[in-house]
Design an enzyme around this catalytic site. Structure first.
Site, PDB file in Angstrom:
ATOM      1  N   ASP B 676       0.828  -1.199   0.000  1.00  0.00           N
ATOM      2  CA  ASP B 676       0.000   0.000   0.000  1.00  0.00           C
ATOM      3  C   ASP B 676       0.869   1.259   0.000  1.00  0.00           C
ATOM      4  OD1 ASP B 676      -2.685   1.176   0.304  1.00  0.00           O
ATOM      5  OD2 ASP B 676      -1.858   1.917   2.203  1.00  0.00           O
ATOM      6  N   PHE B 677       0.433   2.291  -0.702  1.00  0.00           N
ATOM      7  CA  PHE B 677       1.027   3.627  -0.668  1.00  0.00           C
ATOM      8  C   PHE B 677       2.561   3.613  -0.618  1.00  0.00           C
ATOM      9  CE2 PHE B 677       1.856   7.956   0.868  1.00  0.00           C
ATOM     10  CZ  PHE B 677       0.948   8.667   0.107  1.00  0.00           C
ATOM     11  N   GLU B 701       1.673  -0.023  -4.873  1.00  0.00           N
ATOM     12  CA  GLU B 701       0.730   1.001  -5.316  1.00  0.00           C
ATOM     13  C   GLU B 701       1.442   2.342  -5.333  1.00  0.00           C
ATOM     14  OE1 GLU B 701      -3.489   2.908  -3.804  1.00  0.00           O
ATOM     15  OE2 GLU B 701      -1.800   2.650  -2.456  1.00  0.00           O
ATOM     16  N   TRP B 703       0.758   5.637  -6.783  1.00  0.00           N
ATOM     17  CA  TRP B 703      -0.328   6.325  -7.453  1.00  0.00           C
ATOM     18  C   TRP B 703      -0.138   7.823  -7.301  1.00  0.00           C
ATOM     19  CZ3 TRP B 703      -6.123   6.005  -5.548  1.00  0.00           C
ATOM     20  CH2 TRP B 703      -6.938   6.738  -6.448  1.00  0.00           C
ATOM     21  N   ASP B 784     -10.290   1.726  -4.304  1.00  0.00           N
ATOM     22  CA  ASP B 784     -10.273   3.176  -4.117  1.00  0.00           C
ATOM     23  C   ASP B 784     -10.890   3.898  -5.307  1.00  0.00           C
ATOM     24  OD1 ASP B 784      -8.997   3.338  -1.625  1.00  0.00           O
ATOM     25  OD2 ASP B 784      -7.039   3.022  -2.549  1.00  0.00           O
ATOM     26  N   GLN B 789     -16.351   3.950  -3.265  1.00  0.00           N
ATOM     27  CA  GLN B 789     -15.620   5.205  -3.068  1.00  0.00           C
ATOM     28  C   GLN B 789     -15.624   6.037  -4.352  1.00  0.00           C
ATOM     29  OE1 GLN B 789     -12.258   5.480  -0.194  1.00  0.00           O
ATOM     30  NE2 GLN B 789     -11.704   3.568  -1.179  1.00  0.00           N
TER      31      GLN B 789
END
Lengths: 521, 896
Positions: B676-677, B701, B703, B784, B789
């Site tokens: 993640d992130f 990820e 992004w 996401d 979302q």
């Protein structure tokens, strides 16, 4: 051991002891049946690849010394073979990339392989007529294997092959042009140009000769041509019993090969097969059943779940009609296999070689009750019916070893199907050998799977197959580690190397020194 | 007889202003020598006994290779001479000085000077950031850009450092800064153009804050300059970046607040950083064996090298062919240490002018050869291509036969009759056979069979294999299997068992959406679909984050070891992993490493004390996150503002994370990670984590936003995909990344009917998959962007066009959970085609049409596809194309 320089460019090495320990895949010493003095005094010339005209003559002599300590092992180690490229011999009967193969053979020997598998194609041996044979290139390959000290498993392919594009001999294709129905035909009328219909086995369709007779003369010619090699170099003959060299119908689309993973279609639409079906239906008292294959089976690529014939619940496979058709369809395959194995065992039976044939591992869709992929290939192996029992029984009848590909396939389907086939083999006392389906290019799981399968009691394992990819830096290290990993798991305790830098006892050291002095003397 | 070979071109020592070889100071002990030969000033002689002992294997880190030996016909007593080329790493220390000061004579002009005193073509790669706390890179105003600079990306400038004066090694660059500038800080890294190496500050940018906003800022910059741990970079093999603090930096001096502008004043700044430049240096080493003229039972071995500094010969002898290390009994030559009876270490004598070292040994005739490696300092060993240096010593009576037996792999200069190209090869072959036979014949003492002999065989095998590969590859007769190898950049990493990219044929399924936590038994529900997913052809499933979390979706983790989440408890998790395993699907765990939520307040009321098994405190939080008062270092990436960002530069943090990942691998059985992130921290840490946890597949990820001009997406998104590729590069290719670029471009393509965007300026796919397909994980939607979302939802009704694109193209496609069920049959057909045609992550794409309303491409020559309302049909030709799948505005064919 003596090594001498007999000139700047020729080195003669005489090895008193050619006993090569195979790393892990077999017991020390030459485990094959037959003479203990193979290659005695025979000199073979090896072109060392990459050297400018340097030739080394290596005379390999068998050690006369009495057998040394035999290792006591609970099970016979598996013999590892590697398949030679499918295009080892070209259509024009020459050896392709000979130097590469020669280097490859050497490397495999040093790594500890037991042998190689040589695919032989009908179209190469009998390109022009049913009366002439040309084995010259194959003989040369057998010679290379012999020089490298490797055993040979010869696969006699009576079918065509898409990659490399080796089809039937020209005269067979001509016969097929005049009568296309001697080839397998699917529902939509497409022909399998690489597979003769099982229904013409005993019909005089090839220039007035029956295919079985043609095959028999091919076998006999092979047997007489290679008579010097049996038992020593050639230790196994694999006979192809159907499409792709396996006991099966060509249920895949006519233009693809074994990589096809969908359900496929029944192949019973050539006129000879149809007429046999008609007869069978009439004698079963239901002539309407003999008009063709199941009308509600799915197309090559369609999901079997959507087809009335294969679907799990209420599918017509599980009706009296389904039972009739599938029994007849699978019986035709068995008859074909029986005919060929009978000829093969007749011709090769007395030779010191193992006869073998391939049975496909049709694990796709194995989870469905109808086992559709197995049905179309000719194995009537539904949820409550063991389709492999009769097959294995046939193998047992001819003392034929069963080769199962797909030892690298992961997942529960391959596992359970393999288990089923092996159980049948155990029941009938049939030996099992394995092959992989594809080169393992990445990841370790597939080699792990192979290892697991190999250790579960295979007679031999053939890794398919040599070529650029096989020796590529992406693949070779994985393969090498696989082989060495096998070695480690099979070595005796006293074979294990000492730890790094570990002390070597003085006595051992001085003894080694003595040995060497004696050798030098 | 010693032969000295100088390589002055490579040996650059005299050019370096401040050279310092990283050699440890040794006590000054020299070999006491007696004159022996006119050309040799001295030699030390000693006699070797016959009671040998075993040696030990060394693992030196520097390698050398044997070179062709020079002919030495003029020496009558010469037996052999051999020259080795020695490759080693030379370290040069230097200083990078960063100075920000007021320009002389100008009240409101400032000057930033970056200088470096190491030889080289230094490039300052820099950008500015307008806001103080972000590590953003922006383009500076044009007047700031020094002459000779180039704009590299749209956010960076490369300015060369120019020599201060002719012939001087120190170079510098000046950047002029306006006192009123809104710029908050200048960020830079250095590049040495000749070696192409980058010099970072602990893996991050160097940062020059222009204004100290508060007391905090000053302490921050102080802190940064002091807390240095160079060891973290020992693991980064490709780029050598080491920084150590040489002198304590003077505290930044607060300028008088004479500036009348409303902004905070610019503060002078001066810091020095130590850089170590490491470059490969080639030296040579010559070993000569000759007969002793004094007594006939001794041979003299001369060792001569141009390696400067202290050189210790770590040596032994062998008495037979096994080449085991033996140590003779005393007496030993001077300056010799005995290492636990396994080897001797002799300090070589320095040659005059400090230009090398030499030594000389007398060995008696029973000795068959000398084995040695060189030790340059405590950490630097030199060996011969991964093996010991071996110098065989023959008696003059021995003929060719014996020579070949005794010294495989080496060439004797007297052996001139042998064809030079072929001889070593032949000898190797013979030695391979001989070793093999030896190997077998030594049945009585298997222990004797050393690793070395096995190595010889393996070496031989490898040679043959390379040969076979070369011929097979070049053989035009072979019908090549359909496989593209254009992705050469990944080849080296593929050799690693765990490249984190699966087998290349993977198809991913995201096994949850934003609502999945609501039932409380998601693991159970998803587990029931395992069989279906397998049947559809998925090979990997991505499960939601497994840990205890502040938010029910799992992305705000608290106790990492508490694996009970809203998706189910740990037992259910293990159960579902097992279920997927059973159907042959690998499982990715969603791991949140960037941030972690605290469970309690510190004394001053800040939430920065963590609970659970990893009870970290503020030291684990990055310092540049004002909300959480972290006491760690500054972040190596962007900040995620909702939770404390973890400081991955802390070793204890990394150790804990690695342990945790290994725990998840072992305990839960995950096969890999979805990270993640990952924008939040440096990719090099990810590499570290992946190497420790050895995942089968890993995807990060990364992004961030694509580039737009006036609300319209730019055609060229190279900068965007470059940032993703940079990250993958930082992980050393151990992980793939989601191809956000492709998703973004597909948005514009489908929303605006602009299919021309799908071909970049080089007629390749415009996303990450066009540049590094094997590391691109293509997707069109995730929890996401879509789901409930909808942060960046894929154009509605066009999803299947998206899937027709990613499921036929290279890269590893990922299908979002919701779509698996909305478009099940269509996706099934596409996946089935992909598997049937063996399209994989490195397949080749040939773009056939990229026009306003249609895009068409052929993949591996086996699959043709088109998307868009426009017309395309594959050409009738040698290939017979049949339709494999079709739907709204897409159609896919396969060649049969």
């Amino acid at each position: 051991m003596e090594v001498s320089l007999s000139g700047p460019k020729v080195i003669v090495a005489k090895l008193k002891d050619s006993k090569v320990k195979r790393l892990g895949f077999s017991a020390p010493g030459f485990g094959y049946s037959g003479s203990n003095f193979v290659d005695l005094g025979r000199k073979c010339r090896v072109n060392w690849v990459g050297l400018k005209a340097i030739r080394a003559q290596v005379a390999v002599e068998k050690n006369n010394a009495p057998f040394r300590k035999e290792k006591v092992q609970s099970q016979t180690p598996v013999e590892l073979l590697v398949g030679l490229p499918l295009d080892t011999v070209s259509k024009s009967n020459t050896i392709n990339h000979e130097k590469a193969i020669s280097a490859g053979l050497r490397a495999l020997k040093l790594l500890g392989a037991y042998g190689v598998e040589l695919p032989v194609f009908w179209a190469v041996v009998q390109p022009n007529s049913p009366h002439e044979f040309d084995w010259s290139a194959y003989l040369a390959v057998a010679d290379m294997a012999r020089c490298a000290g490797l055993r040979l498993r010869v696969s006699l392919n009576l079918n065509g092959c898409h990659r490399p594009n080796v089809m039937f001999p020209g005269w067979v294709l001509q016969a097929a042009e005049t009568d296309p129905d001697i080839l397998f035909k699917d529902k939509s009328g497409a022909l399998h140009k690489d597979c003769l219909s099982f229904a013409v086995d005993e019909l005089p369709v090839l220039q007035g000769r029956k295919p079985v007779d043609v095959f028999e003369s091919l076998f006999r010619s092979f047997s007489s041509t290679f008579k010097d090699y049996f038992g020593s170099t050639i230790t196994e003959i694999t006979v192809s019993l159907g499409a792709n060299g396996e006991l099966r119908y060509p249920s895949f689309p006519p233009t693809t090969d074994s990589e096809f993973t969908s359900v496929g279609e029944f192949q019973c639409y050539d006129k000879y097969t149809l007429s046999q079906l008609k007869q069978a239906a009439e004698s079963a008292g239901n002539p309407l059943w003999g008009l063709g294959g199941p009308h509600d089976a799915s197309k090559y690529d369609e999901s079997p779940n959507n087809s009335n014939f294969f679907k799990d619940h209420g599918g017509s496979w599980n009706t009296p009609y389904g039972n009739f058709f599938l029994s007849w369809y699978s019986q035709q395959l068995l008859h074909h296999g029986d005919r060929l194995l009978s000829i093969a065992s007749n011709v090769f039976g007395d030779l010191p070689v193992q006869l073998s044939a391939k049975v496909p591992l049709l694990h796709h869709w194995h989870e469905m009750s109808s086992r559709p992929a197995e049905l179309t290939a000719g194995f009537y192996n539904c949820a409550e019916r063991d389709g492999y029992d009769a097959v294995t029984e046939m193998f047992a009848k001819y003392n034929c070893m069963m080769i199962i590909p797909g030892m690298d396939e992961l997942g529960s389907n391959p596992e359970s199907l393999l288990h089923q086939i092996k159980q049948a083999c155990e029941k009938h006392g049939v030996q099992v050998s394995g092959e992989n389906s594809a080169l393992v290019k990445q990841g370790t799981d597939n080699f792990g799977k192979i290892k697991e399968n190999v250790q579960a009691g295979l007679k031999t394992f053939t890794y398919q197959r040599m070529g650029a990819d096989f020796f590529s830096p992406e693949h070779w290290p994985l393969f090498r580690e696989f082989v060495r990993g096998m070695e480690r798991s099979q070595l005796d305790a006293d074979d294990l190397p000492e730890g790094n830098g570990g002390g070597v006892s003085l006595s051992a050291d001085s003894e080694a020194g003595n040995n060497r002095e004696m050798q030098a003397a | 007889m010693s032969i000295v070979r100088w390589k002055p071109l490579i040996h650059q020592l005299p050019l370096v202003r401040n050279p310092s070889l990283s050699l440890r100071e040794q006590p000054k002990r020299y070999i006491r020598c007696c004159p022996k030969n006119p050309s040799l000033s001295s030699s030390a002689g000693f006699v070797l006994g016959s009671k040998p002992d075993s040696g030990r294997n060394l693992r030196p880190i520097v390698e050398a290779k044997a070179a062709q030996s020079p002919p030495l016909s003029q020496e009558t007593d010469l037996i052999s001479s051999e020259q080795f080329t020695v490759n080693r790493i030379k370290k040069t220390y230097g200083k990078v000085s960063v100075k920000l000061e007021r320009r002389c004579g100008y009240e409101a002009r400032w000057m930033l000077e970056v200088s470096c005193d190491l030889v080289g073509k230094w490039i300052l790669h820099w950008g500015v950031s307008y806001c103080d706390n972000q590590a953003e890179w922006d383009q500076p105003p044009p007047e700031m850009i020094p002459p000779g600079s180039t704009v590299i990306k749209d956010y960076a400038i490369e300015s060369p450092l120019n020599a201060r004066s002719e012939g001087q090694s120190e170079s510098a660059v000046q950047i002029e800064i306006d006192g009123d500038t809104p710029i908050g800080a200048i960020n830079f890294v250095l590049k040495e153009e000749e070696t192409g190496r980058w010099y970072h500050n602990k893996g991050r940018d160097f940062r020059v804050p222009l204004r100290g906003s508060s007391e905090d800022e000053i302490t921050l910059s102080m802190k940064q300059s002091v807390s240095i741990w160079p060891e973290a970079f020992d693991q980064i093999s490709n780029m050598l970046r080491k920084h150590e603090e040489s002198d304590p930096a003077p505290a930044p001096i607060l300028e008088d607040n004479s500036d009348t502008s409303s902004k905070k004043p610019i503060i002078a700044f001066h810091e020095d950083y130590t850089v170590i430049k490491e470059e490969p240096v080639q030296n040579s080493m010559t070993v000569t064996v000759r007969k002793s003229d004094k007594s006939s039972d001794k041979n003299i071995v001369d060792v001569d090298t141009d390696i400067p500094g202290h050189v210790v010969l770590h040596w032994g002898v062998y008495m037979n062919e096994s080449k085991n290390w033996h140590v003779p009994p005393p007496p030993y030559p001077p300056a010799t240490k005995v290492l636990r009876k396994s080897a001797l270490q002799t300090l070589l004598e320095k040659k005059s002018l400090g230009l090398g070292n030499r030594g000389s040994f007398a060995l008696n005739k029973e000795v068959k050869g000398l084995v040695f490696v060189l030790k340059l300092d405590e950490y630097t060993w030199v060996n011969n291509m991964g093996k010991d240096f071996v110098v065989p010593i023959e008696n003059s009576t021995s003929g060719h036969e014996e020579k070949i037996e005794e010294k495989p792999g080496t060439v004797s200069s007297t052996d001139k009759s042998v064809d030079t190209g072929a001889a070593p090869y032949t000898e190797n072959l013979i030695s391979g056979i001989r070793n093999l036979v030896d190997d077998i014949s030594s049945h009585k003492n298997k222990a004797q069979k050393t690793n070395e002999e096995q190595d010889n065989i393996l070496h031989e095998i490898e040679k043959l294999v390379v040969e076979a590969y070369r011929i097979f590859k070049n053989s035009s007769v072979v019908e090549k299997p359909d496989k593209s190898v254009d992705d050469t950049s990944t080849t080296p990493t593929q050799l690693v068992v765990s490249s984190g990219t699966g087998n290349g044929h993977e198809i991913l399924c995201q096994g949850f959406n934003w609502e999945s936590h609501k039932s409380g038994r998601w693991y159970h529900e998803l587990g029931e679909k395992a069989k279906l997913l397998a049947e559809l052809g998925f090979s990997i499933v991505w499960l939601p984050p497994p840990t205890e979390s502040v938010s029910p979706e799992g992305y705000m983790p608290t106790d990492l070891y508490n694996l009970n989440s809203k998706y189910g408890n740990i037992e259910e998790l293990k159960d579902i992993v097992h279920k997927f395993r059973e159907v042959g699907i690998k499982v990715l765990g969603d791991v949140v490493l960037n941030h972690r939520c605290a469970t309690s307040c510190s004394e001053n009321g800040i939430w920065n004390i963590f609970g659970g098994r990893l009870n970290w405190d503020a030291r684990a939080i990055v310092a540049d996150d004002p909300h959480f008062q972290g006491k760690g270092n500054k972040s190596s990436g962007d900040n995620f503002h909702a939770a404390p960002n973890i400081d991955h530069s802390q070793e204890f943090v990394r150790t804990d994370i690695k342990e945790w990942l290994c725990y998840l691998r072992k305990e839960v059985g995950y096969d890999g990670w979805r990270l993640d992130f990952v924008r939040g921290f440096w990719g090099g840490y990810v590499k570290d984590y992946l190497e420790a946890s050895q995942p089968y597949f890993a995807v990060g990820e990364y992004w961030d936003s694509l580039s737009y001009t006036y609300g319209e997406m730019d055609y060229n998104q190279n900068a965007h995909r470059q940032r993703i590729i940079d990250w993958i590069n930082a992980t050393n290719g151990t992980a793939g990344a989601f191809d956000v670029t492709t998703k973004g471009i597909l948005h514009s393509v489908l929303e605006r009917c602009e299919y021309w965007r799908l071909s970049d300026e080089k007629a390749k796919p415009p996303g990450v998959l066009g540049w590094w397909p094997s590391r691109a994980v293509t997707f069109i939607e995730n929890h996401d962007t879509g789901s409930t979302q909808g942060h960046w939802r894929f154009p509605a009704g066009k999803e299947m066009q998206g899937y027709a694109y990613i499921l036929t193209h290279p890269g590893t496609p990922s299908v979002f959970f919701d779509h698996v069920f909305c478009f099940q049959e269509e996706i099934r057909r596409l996946i089935s085609l992909r598997l049937r045609k063996k399209i994989h992550c490195r397949s080749t794409v040939k773009i056939l049409k990229a026009e306003k309303d249609v895009y068409a491409a052929e993949i591996d020559g086996k699959v043709a596809m088109k998307i868009g309302p426009g017309f395309y049909e594959p050409e009738r030709g040698p290939k017979n194309w049949t339709v494999a799948a079709e739907g709204a505005d897409y159609k896919v064919w396969e060649a049969s």
